[in-house]
Motif scaffolding. Structure first.
Motif, PDB file in Angstrom:
ATOM      1  N   GLN A 114       0.632  -1.063  -0.394  1.00  0.00           N
ATOM      2  CA  GLN A 114      -0.195  -0.507   0.321  1.00  0.00           C
ATOM      3  C   GLN A 114       1.101   1.248  -0.389  1.00  0.00           C
ATOM      4  O   GLN A 114       0.193   2.543  -0.614  1.00  0.00           O
ATOM      5  N   PHE A 115       2.325   1.604   0.804  1.00  0.00           N
ATOM      6  CA  PHE A 115       2.510   2.591   0.695  1.00  0.00           C
ATOM      7  C   PHE A 115       4.322   2.229   0.272  1.00  0.00           C
ATOM      8  O   PHE A 115       4.910   2.749   0.841  1.00  0.00           O
ATOM      9  N   PRO A 116       4.394   1.619  -0.311  1.00  0.00           N
ATOM     10  CA  PRO A 116       5.661   1.686  -0.966  1.00  0.00           C
ATOM     11  C   PRO A 116       6.494   2.235  -0.381  1.00  0.00           C
ATOM     12  O   PRO A 116       7.691   2.242  -0.743  1.00  0.00           O
ATOM     13  N   GLU A 117       6.042   3.584  -1.332  1.00  0.00           N
ATOM     14  CA  GLU A 117       7.244   4.247  -2.157  1.00  0.00           C
ATOM     15  C   GLU A 117       7.400   5.936  -0.643  1.00  0.00           C
ATOM     16  O   GLU A 117       7.864   6.243  -0.523  1.00  0.00           O
ATOM     17  N   LEU A 118       6.625   5.449   0.062  1.00  0.00           N
ATOM     18  CA  LEU A 118       6.612   5.899   1.481  1.00  0.00           C
ATOM     19  C   LEU A 118       7.547   5.441   2.624  1.00  0.00           C
ATOM     20  O   LEU A 118       7.674   6.081   3.264  1.00  0.00           O
ATOM     21  N   LEU A 119       7.630   4.054   2.616  1.00  0.00           N
ATOM     22  CA  LEU A 119       8.258   3.787   4.080  1.00  0.00           C
ATOM     23  C   LEU A 119      10.453   3.287   2.938  1.00  0.00           C
ATOM     24  O   LEU A 119      10.667   3.343   2.701  1.00  0.00           O
ATOM     25  N   ALA A 120      10.872   3.503   4.527  1.00  0.00           N
ATOM     26  CA  ALA A 120      12.530   3.682   4.686  1.00  0.00           C
ATOM     27  C   ALA A 120      13.169   2.484   4.665  1.00  0.00           C
ATOM     28  O   ALA A 120      11.718   1.613   4.424  1.00  0.00           O
ATOM     29  N   GLN A 121      13.358   2.171   4.010  1.00  0.00           N
ATOM     30  CA  GLN A 121      14.386   1.796   3.368  1.00  0.00           C
ATOM     31  C   GLN A 121      15.504   0.741   4.705  1.00  0.00           C
ATOM     32  O   GLN A 121      15.317  -0.935   4.727  1.00  0.00           O
TER      33      GLN A 121
END
Length: 168
Positions: A114-121
């Motif tokens: 749902q939030f791949p671009e918002l997750l920190a590595q």
């Protein structure tokens, strides 16, 4: 309260929003904002802090209650007039206290979908010392896992902030 080069605003779900009305955020420069989730600060205060921050980190646990509040937190970024943070990578969800069990793996998968671009590595597992590693960075050997993860997170923050500054 000033601590370690920053300010701590203690969150208390029993404090009314009017108790925060005298807080002069315009006098506090905010470079990095860590929003604990689900936030117990009033949304109005969270928005005021986001509006001043260069980078926002929201530590989240991969659990149903927390996953449900993520859209609300993203909405607060938008309402704070900082939508650009969502595209620039200067708003990050940090998976914290991750356990190796079926429930956490399932909710981690939901977050990644749902939030791949918002997750920190960087992902912080549940282990003694991880929740305080950022505060107590100097107390750990630089070879210890908490120190390595704290350094990894700071590198990610710096890289995204530097990219943001170069684009401005």
């Amino acid at each position: 309260e000033r601590t370690g080069g920053g300010f701590v605003i203690p969150a208390n779900p029993y404090v009314s929003p009017s108790d925060w009305s005298d807080l002069r955020l315009d006098l506090v420069p905010v470079d990095l904002l860590v929003v604990d989730c689900p936030p117990s600060l009033p949304w109005a205060l969270v928005r005021r802090l986001i509006a001043q921050a260069d980078f926002v980190v929201a530590p989240i646990q991969p659990e149903a209650m927390v996953v449900q509040v993520v859209p609300d937190l993203v909405q607060q970024v938008v309402e704070a007039g900082r939508s650009e943070m969502l595209q620039a990578g200067t708003f990050k969800l940090l998976m914290n206290a991750v356990q190796k069990n079926a429930g956490h793996r399932a909710w981690e998968s939901v977050l990644r979908n749902q939030f791949p671009e918002l997750l920190a590595q960087t992902v912080w597992p549940r282990a003694a010392g991880f929740t305080t590693a950022s505060e107590e960075f100097g107390n750990y050997s630089r070879k210890a896992k908490p120190a390595k993860l704290a350094a990894e997170l700071w590198e990610e923050i710096f890289a995204n902030t530097k990219t943001k500054g170069a684009a401005a």
